[in-house]
Design an enzyme around this catalytic site. Structure first.
Site, PDB file in Angstrom:
ATOM      1  N   CYS A   2       0.825  -1.205   0.000  1.00 18.02           N
ATOM      2  CA  CYS A   2       0.000   0.000   0.000  1.00 18.02           C
ATOM      3  C   CYS A   2       0.859   1.255   0.000  1.00 18.02           C
ATOM      4  O   CYS A   2       1.776   1.395   0.807  1.00 18.02           O
ATOM      5  CB  CYS A   2      -0.952   0.055   1.183  1.00 18.02           C
ATOM      6  SG  CYS A   2      -2.209  -1.209   1.213  1.00 18.02           S
ATOM      7  N   ARG A  33       6.197  -0.783  -4.151  1.00 18.74           N
ATOM      8  CA  ARG A  33       5.764  -1.332  -2.864  1.00 18.74           C
ATOM      9  C   ARG A  33       4.820  -2.517  -3.055  1.00 18.74           C
ATOM     10  O   ARG A  33       4.545  -3.243  -2.108  1.00 18.74           O
ATOM     11  CB  ARG A  33       5.072  -0.240  -2.032  1.00 18.74           C
ATOM     12  CG  ARG A  33       5.993   0.883  -1.621  1.00 18.74           C
ATOM     13  CD  ARG A  33       5.231   2.015  -0.960  1.00 18.74           C
ATOM     14  NE  ARG A  33       4.691   1.642   0.329  1.00 18.74           N
ATOM     15  CZ  ARG A  33       5.365   1.687   1.469  1.00 18.74           C
ATOM     16  NH1 ARG A  33       6.624   2.073   1.472  1.00 18.74           N
ATOM     17  NH2 ARG A  33       4.800   1.336   2.607  1.00 18.74           N
ATOM     18  N   TRP A  88      -2.968  -2.895  -1.766  1.00 21.91           N
ATOM     19  CA  TRP A  88      -2.540  -4.298  -1.800  1.00 21.91           C
ATOM     20  C   TRP A  88      -3.587  -5.055  -0.993  1.00 21.91           C
ATOM     21  O   TRP A  88      -3.672  -4.897   0.218  1.00 21.91           O
ATOM     22  CB  TRP A  88      -1.156  -4.420  -1.175  1.00 21.91           C
ATOM     23  CG  TRP A  88      -0.421  -5.682  -1.463  1.00 21.91           C
ATOM     24  CD1 TRP A  88       0.153  -6.061  -2.627  1.00 21.91           C
ATOM     25  CD2 TRP A  88      -0.132  -6.744  -0.544  1.00 21.91           C
ATOM     26  NE1 TRP A  88       0.779  -7.281  -2.495  1.00 21.91           N
ATOM     27  CE2 TRP A  88       0.616  -7.722  -1.226  1.00 21.91           C
ATOM     28  CE3 TRP A  88      -0.434  -6.965   0.808  1.00 21.91           C
ATOM     29  CZ2 TRP A  88       1.059  -8.894  -0.624  1.00 21.91           C
ATOM     30  CZ3 TRP A  88       0.005  -8.130   1.412  1.00 21.91           C
ATOM     31  CH2 TRP A  88       0.746  -9.083   0.690  1.00 21.91           C
ATOM     32  N   ASN A 115      -2.938   2.461   5.091  1.00 23.40           N
ATOM     33  CA  ASN A 115      -1.942   1.401   4.892  1.00 23.40           C
ATOM     34  C   ASN A 115      -1.863   0.631   6.200  1.00 23.40           C
ATOM     35  O   ASN A 115      -1.683   1.220   7.258  1.00 23.40           O
ATOM     36  CB  ASN A 115      -0.584   2.028   4.548  1.00 23.40           C
ATOM     37  CG  ASN A 115       0.530   0.999   4.434  1.00 23.40           C
ATOM     38  OD1 ASN A 115       0.276  -0.199   4.383  1.00 23.40           O
ATOM     39  ND2 ASN A 115       1.763   1.454   4.413  1.00 23.40           N
ATOM     40  N   GLY A 116      -1.979  -0.696   6.152  1.00 19.74           N
ATOM     41  CA  GLY A 116      -1.922  -1.508   7.361  1.00 19.74           C
ATOM     42  C   GLY A 116      -3.168  -2.359   7.509  1.00 19.74           C
ATOM     43  O   GLY A 116      -3.934  -2.535   6.558  1.00 19.74           O
ATOM     44  N   GLU A 571      19.028 -17.893  -0.864  1.00 18.20           N
ATOM     45  CA  GLU A 571      18.713 -16.600  -1.470  1.00 18.20           C
ATOM     46  C   GLU A 571      18.450 -16.757  -2.970  1.00 18.20           C
ATOM     47  O   GLU A 571      17.515 -16.147  -3.511  1.00 18.20           O
ATOM     48  CB  GLU A 571      19.859 -15.613  -1.220  1.00 18.20           C
ATOM     49  CG  GLU A 571      19.724 -14.276  -1.920  1.00 18.20           C
ATOM     50  CD  GLU A 571      18.505 -13.473  -1.505  1.00 18.20           C
ATOM     51  OE1 GLU A 571      18.181 -12.500  -2.192  1.00 18.20           O
ATOM     52  OE2 GLU A 571      17.839 -13.826  -0.491  1.00 18.20           O
ATOM     53  N   LYS A 575      14.910 -15.845  -4.889  1.00 22.03           N
ATOM     54  CA  LYS A 575      14.807 -14.947  -6.053  1.00 22.03           C
ATOM     55  C   LYS A 575      14.059 -15.633  -7.200  1.00 22.03           C
ATOM     56  O   LYS A 575      13.212 -15.036  -7.851  1.00 22.03           O
ATOM     57  CB  LYS A 575      16.205 -14.537  -6.536  1.00 22.03           C
ATOM     58  CG  LYS A 575      16.876 -13.499  -5.687  1.00 22.03           C
ATOM     59  CD  LYS A 575      16.180 -12.148  -5.788  1.00 22.03           C
ATOM     60  CE  LYS A 575      16.347 -11.353  -4.496  1.00 22.03           C
ATOM     61  NZ  LYS A 575      15.489 -11.751  -3.405  1.00 22.03           N
ATOM     62  N   GLU A 578      10.276 -15.850  -6.235  1.00 20.86           N
ATOM     63  CA  GLU A 578       9.471 -14.633  -6.190  1.00 20.86           C
ATOM     64  C   GLU A 578       9.398 -13.920  -7.532  1.00 20.86           C
ATOM     65  O   GLU A 578       8.425 -13.202  -7.790  1.00 20.86           O
ATOM     66  CB  GLU A 578       9.975 -13.682  -5.098  1.00 20.86           C
ATOM     67  CG  GLU A 578      11.341 -13.062  -5.323  1.00 20.86           C
ATOM     68  CD  GLU A 578      11.753 -12.138  -4.172  1.00 20.86           C
ATOM     69  OE1 GLU A 578      10.924 -11.874  -3.291  1.00 20.86           O
ATOM     70  OE2 GLU A 578      12.912 -11.689  -4.168  1.00 20.86           O
ATOM     71  N   HIS A 594      19.423 -37.317   3.728  1.00 25.96           N
ATOM     72  CA  HIS A 594      18.357 -37.313   4.732  1.00 25.96           C
ATOM     73  C   HIS A 594      17.007 -36.948   4.122  1.00 25.96           C
ATOM     74  O   HIS A 594      16.128 -36.466   4.820  1.00 25.96           O
ATOM     75  CB  HIS A 594      18.716 -36.346   5.870  1.00 25.96           C
ATOM     76  CG  HIS A 594      19.950 -36.736   6.611  1.00 25.96           C
ATOM     77  ND1 HIS A 594      19.969 -37.707   7.593  1.00 25.96           N
ATOM     78  CD2 HIS A 594      21.231 -36.314   6.497  1.00 25.96           C
ATOM     79  CE1 HIS A 594      21.199 -37.850   8.055  1.00 25.96           C
ATOM     80  NE2 HIS A 594      21.988 -37.017   7.398  1.00 25.96           N
ATOM     81  N   LYS A 692       7.065  -4.731  -1.602  1.00 23.74           N
ATOM     82  CA  LYS A 692       8.467  -4.406  -1.317  1.00 23.74           C
ATOM     83  C   LYS A 692       8.702  -4.275   0.181  1.00 23.74           C
ATOM     84  O   LYS A 692       9.665  -4.781   0.727  1.00 23.74           O
ATOM     85  CB  LYS A 692       8.803  -3.088  -2.009  1.00 23.74           C
ATOM     86  CG  LYS A 692      10.187  -2.539  -1.691  1.00 23.74           C
ATOM     87  CD  LYS A 692      11.238  -3.382  -2.320  1.00 23.74           C
ATOM     88  CE  LYS A 692      12.622  -2.953  -1.938  1.00 23.74           C
ATOM     89  NZ  LYS A 692      13.611  -3.911  -2.366  1.00 23.74           N
TER      90      LYS A 692
END
Length: 697
Positions: A2, A33, A88, A115-116, A571, A575, A578, A594, A692
């Site tokens: 947002c 964002r 969002w 926002n929130g 990492e 990437k 996402e 294992h 973001k």
């Protein structure tokens, strides 16, 4: 998640076309964002009316909708208030009706952007529905808008100020939020408030400001003040505070010119400095529980809570809020010659790691100087243990540097995911040092973990990119990574710069140990060569593009490594997940037998990291195990390594010190994820369902 943007002008003539362009540009600057719909509202033709524009999708679609409307865009305003928002979805799917700004009723008595998440919105909705209010959206924000109208309608005879009204509403809310309110009952006024979600205000005047701060007004110890009310109490619900609370400081700031007359002024309200920097570099950051009121060219800041209440940071109880100067440059948040922000940020890494080291590493004397930690180094060296707390990519940079921290400092190091750390109510003691990592400095879980550790008396160290962020203000000390603005959702620069910043902390902490001098000098020499080596790795782009074409048809991808390279695998897998939406998994090569080995066959693509360090023979053993199962792994290895079997697909990178090798190894994986995403037609700068800056739990 947002993005909020508000624009208020006073004694500054602006056409509606100019106002709409400022709002759309402000939203576009915050697109990174993450969002699924956008909306805005501006003053209508008649006093007290507002015009809404809402669109599911991108800001570009909102611009088209405005361009095709019949609205008179040439109408001018001497003073006006407009608000805009990128949403969002959390409560209700992306749709025009759920898009912000949200109104309280068909007449738009009150309009809110948010926002929130308001966690008690369902209870508020139920109470308000019983009082006859109709809801038109599925959002939690509508409960706030209607609650504001309810409180106003109930108490309008008491000449309630806009600030007191919003304060009454906020007392009933639970959760984290940043709000901007506007109302036809309070023309050309706006009230903003934050708790947990970032919010800042930019100030633009033709003449120099006489002051560079704004006084804060605290509510006093008033028995009728409702600051002790709790939403859980049925008697307190929808109560209003005293109409005339005592104030400890009454002087707020009217931005007068030198001759004492009111001067034309513009205020810009935003979730992120990137939306403001093209208009002004003079900004004021709001603290949690601040309420800012803008009217008649004046900015007043009030506190929801009394100054004497505990559990507040020094910044929150400070008597003023400083107007700071942004260092951000508009060129830094533009794509330049690159197709996407992600590509730009991958290619900026030689410069961003130099910026992280600039002024801190003396390569001639092999010395590290981190000014933000200088006063706290003795405490850090004496601590019982160090705990790193982060989320996502920041968590991986902690994992990547844990081994070198333990080696150089000989202090036990724990690495925690912020959400899990809070869920477990992890024991923290006064002789612990806790290091918090966040690119934005606004990550909700990390901030909550910081406050948890502060309460328990631990030394809290921040490693953040964003100057002025909540994390940088509330920690005892810390290091800014200086990576420059991150505009793409994939934090490529953040990972490498955080990695370097953490390495520098470990090096500085070990400076009192003569026995580590040779090792330390070896690492500093490696840091000196790093930017040139990163440039060499970036030359692999076309090779990695071809490799992406061979892998893109698969449903899954495994990445294997061990030691320093386990974090690289995690990492790299993140990437790929996402950005390209391909399932990928980072596996510790020592754990193959294992369970994960069962996944390996001739159809499963595998990337194995086999760069030359002390664990090289063990990774060779893992390589033998997977090739025995007919896998055809892609080998990420060092240039000139003759130990790789002939015929293997390889990605060759320069060799460096073992603890720095992960910095070079991650870059081919970032480039590979980028090309996989492009090949699959994904939007690399705005991946679906992701934001973001995650400013809610």
């Amino acid at each position: 998640m947002c993005g909020i943007f508000g624009y208020c002008s006073f004694l500054k003539e602006k056409s509606r076309k100019e106002v709409l362009e400022i709002l759309c540009a402000g939203l576009a600057r915050q697109e990174y964002r993450g969002y699924d719909s956008a909306g805005l509202c501006v003053d209508g033709d008649k006093p007290g009316t507002v015009v809404f524009f809402k669109e599911v999708g991108k800001v570009a679609g909102l611009r088209k909708k405005i361009a095709t409307s019949a609205l008179n865009v040439d109408k001018s305003f001497i003073s006006q208030v407009s608000i805009a928002h990128t949403r969002w979805a959390t409560h209700g799917p992306p749709s025009e009706i759920n898009c912000h700004p949200i109104r309280s009723d068909p007449d738009s008595d009150f309009v809110v952007v948010h926002n929130g998440i308001v966690t008690n919105s369902a209870e508020l909705r139920l109470v308000l529905q019983k009082r006859g209010f109709k809801f038109e959206t599925e959002t939690d924000t509508e409960a706030v808008a209607i609650l504001t109208k309810y409180v106003y309608d109930t108490h309008h005879d008491k000449e309630l100020t806009f600030t007191a009204l919003v304060k009454a509403v906020l007392k009933e809310l639970e959760g984290s939020f940043a709000f901007v309110f506007r109302s036809r009952h309070y023309p050309n006024e706006v009230v903003t408030a934050r708790r947990g979600s970032p919010l800042l205000i930019g100030v633009k005047t033709d003449k120099k400001l006489k002051v560079d701060f704004v006084d804060v007004e605290f509510a006093g110890q008033d028995n009728t003040d409702s600051s002790n009310l709790r939403p859980t109490s049925p008697n307190s619900l929808l109560a209003v505070p005293s109409a005339n609370p005592k104030v400890l400081r009454t002087q707020s700031r009217a931005f007068m010119s030198e001759d004492g007359l009111p001067q034309p002024i513009e205020f810009f309200i935003a979730s992120d400095a990137a939306a403001i920097v093209e208009h002004t570099k003079r900004v004021l950051y709001l603290e949690d529980d601040d309420i800012a009121h803008i009217a008649e060219g004046e900015l007043h800041i009030h506190r929801i809570r009394r100054k004497e209440e505990g559990d507040q940071t020094p910044n929150q109880i400070a008597a003023t809020r400083t107007i700071e100067t942004l260092e951000l440059e508009i060129a830094a948040i533009m794509k330049g010659n690159f197709d996407t922000f992600m590509q730009k940020e991958i290619y900026e890494q030689p410069e961003s790691v130099v910026n992280t080291m600039r002024g801190r590493v003396n390569f001639d004397a092999n010395k590290i100087t981190l000014g933000g930690l200088r006063a706290y180094l003795p405490i850090m060296r004496r601590c019982r243990r160090m705990v790193f707390i982060a989320c996502g990519t920041s968590y991986h940079s902690c994992l990547a540097t844990r081994a070198i921290f333990e080696e150089l400092t000989e202090i036990p190091v724990g690495v925690e995911l912020a959400s899990d750390f809070l869920d477990r109510k992890t024991p923290i003691f006064r002789d612990d040092v806790v290091v918090f990592l966040s690119q934005s400095g606004e990550t909700a879980d990390t901030i909550l973990a910081l406050r948890y550790c502060m309460e328990r008396g631990a030394l809290c160290v921040g490693v953040v990119n964003t100057v002025g962020s909540t994390l940088s203000r509330e920690t005892h000390c810390g290091v800014h990574i200086n990576a420059g603005p991150e505009v793409g959702v994939a934090s490529t620069k953040a990972y490498t710069s955080q990695y370097v910043a953490l390495l520098m902390i470990a090096l500085q902490l070990s400076e009192d140990r003569i026995s580590f001098t040779e090792r330390r000098n070896q690492i500093i020499d490696g840091l000196h060569a790093l930017p040139g080596q990163i440039k060499k790795v970036l030359e692999l782009d076309s090779q990695l593009q071809q490799l992406a074409a061979t892998v893109s048809q698969n449903k899954s991808l495994l990445l294997m490594g061990r030691g320093y390279q386990y974090a690289t695998c995690l990492e790299g897998a993140l990437k790929i997940k996402e950005i390209s939406y391909m399932h990928s998994e980072g596996i510790l090569a020592g754990e193959l037998k294992h369970g994960p080995l069962a996944l390996v066959d001739e159809n499963m693509p595998v990337i194995i990291i086999m760069t030359q360090d002390s664990l090289y023979p063990k990774v060779q053993s893992a390589f033998a195990q997977i090739t025995a199962r007919k896998a055809q792994p892609i080998v990420l290895c060092n240039e000139g390594d003759e130990g790789i079997p002939a015929g293997s697909k390889t990605i060759r990178v320069p060799r460096t010190v073992d603890c720095l090798q992960g910095l070079l190894n991650i870059i081919p994986l970032q480039i590979l994820s980028y090309h996989l995403a492009v090949k699959n037609g994904c939007d690399v700068d705005f991946p679906r369902n992701l934001a973001k800056s995650v400013t809610v739990e």
